[in-house]
Design a protein around this motif. Structure first.
Motif, short mmCIF file in Angstrom:
data_model
loop_
_atom_site.label_atom_id
_atom_site.label_comp_id
_atom_site.label_asym_id
_atom_site.label_seq_id
_atom_site.Cartn_x
_atom_site.Cartn_y
_atom_site.Cartn_z
N CYS A 17 0.85 -1.19 0.00
CA CYS A 17 0.00 0.00 0.00
C CYS A 17 0.89 1.24 0.00
O CYS A 17 1.74 1.41 0.88
CB CYS A 17 -0.93 0.01 1.22
N THR A 18 0.69 2.09 -0.99
CA THR A 18 1.50 3.30 -1.12
C THR A 18 1.06 4.39 -0.15
O THR A 18 1.75 5.39 0.00
CB THR A 18 1.46 3.84 -2.56
N GLU A 19 -0.07 4.19 0.53
CA GLU A 19 -0.54 5.14 1.53
C GLU A 19 0.00 4.81 2.92
O GLU A 19 0.64 5.62 3.55
CB GLU A 19 -2.08 5.16 1.57
N CYS A 20 -0.30 3.60 3.40
CA CYS A 20 0.05 3.24 4.78
C CYS A 20 1.33 2.41 4.88
O CYS A 20 1.87 2.24 5.96
CB CYS A 20 -1.10 2.48 5.46
N GLY A 21 1.81 1.89 3.75
CA GLY A 21 3.05 1.11 3.75
C GLY A 21 2.88 -0.36 4.13
O GLY A 21 3.86 -1.10 4.14
N ARG A 22 1.66 -0.78 4.43
CA ARG A 22 1.46 -2.19 4.79
C ARG A 22 1.77 -3.08 3.59
O ARG A 22 1.57 -2.70 2.44
CB ARG A 22 0.02 -2.44 5.23
N VAL A 23 2.25 -4.26 3.93
CA VAL A 23 2.59 -5.25 2.91
C VAL A 23 1.70 -6.46 3.14
O VAL A 23 1.62 -6.99 4.25
CB VAL A 23 4.07 -5.66 3.02
N HIS A 24 1.03 -6.88 2.10
CA HIS A 24 0.14 -8.04 2.18
C HIS A 24 0.67 -9.13 1.26
O HIS A 24 0.98 -8.87 0.09
CB HIS A 24 -1.28 -7.67 1.74
N ASP A 25 0.77 -10.34 1.78
CA ASP A 25 1.15 -11.49 0.97
C ASP A 25 -0.05 -11.93 0.14
O ASP A 25 -1.19 -11.86 0.59
CB ASP A 25 1.56 -12.68 1.85
N PHE A 26 0.23 -12.39 -1.08
CA PHE A 26 -0.81 -13.04 -1.86
C PHE A 26 -0.15 -14.09 -2.75
O PHE A 26 1.05 -14.07 -2.99
CB PHE A 26 -1.65 -12.03 -2.67
N TYR A 27 -0.98 -15.03 -3.19
CA TYR A 27 -0.51 -16.14 -3.99
C TYR A 27 -1.18 -16.07 -5.35
O TYR A 27 -2.36 -15.73 -5.45
CB TYR A 27 -0.83 -17.48 -3.31
N SER A 28 -0.43 -16.38 -6.39
CA SER A 28 -0.99 -16.36 -7.74
C SER A 28 -0.21 -17.33 -8.62
O SER A 28 0.97 -17.09 -8.92
CB SER A 28 -0.92 -14.96 -8.34
#
Length: 150
Positions: A102-113
């Motif tokens: 997230c370019t706003e809050c900086g949180r990083v979320h893992d995802f699978y694809s």
């Protein structure tokens, strides 16, 4: 984000097995630093890890945490990612995955694809050198930040 108890246990078993196989002592400090990472998918930086571990182990030094993180990375137990600020952020999820930042809050979320996993490596990249791993990083505004802007 909290990680399930079974996933924390799986990560801790892998940690113990890797340390034993690599001849690394299972010190209390190493276990606590790794446990801090194993219990979150928030991708904390080294200073955050130090502050959180210090609450449980007041005598731990900042240097011990930084050296431990370097050792864990060398052993393939954690991944260090440079996300937005240039600070190293650490991840104990060693399954192949990608990141939404997230370019706003900086949180990083893992995802699978699987589709991203299967992307072919362009010939122009293989001409530069041998690719040893890939990870896609998507940047945008997370749902929480988008919701707060409404």
């Amino acid at each position: 984000m909290a990680v399930s108890k079974s996933e924390i246990e799986r990560r801790m078993r892998r940690f113990a097995e890797t340390c034993q196989a690599g001849g690394l002592k299972l010190t209390h400090q190493r276990m606590e630093v790794f446990r801090e990472l194993a219990g979150t998918d928030d991708h904390p930086d080294a200073e955050t890890i130090y502050q959180n571990v210090r609450r449980r182990v007041p005598a731990i030094s900042r240097d011990t945490v930084y050296r431990t993180l370097a050792t864990l990375e060398e052993q393939g137990l954690v991944h260090k990612a440079e996300i937005l600020s240039g600070r190293g952020r650490y991840d104990a999820n060693m399954d192949h995955h990608h990141h939404f930042v997230c370019t706003e809050c900086g949180r990083v979320h893992d995802f699978y694809s699987q589709a991203l996993d299967d992307l072919p490596i362009p010939r122009s990249v293989t001409a530069i050198g041998r690719v040893e791993s890939t990870q896609v990083q998507l940047r945008g505004i997370c749902a929480g930040c988008a919701k707060s802007k409404c």
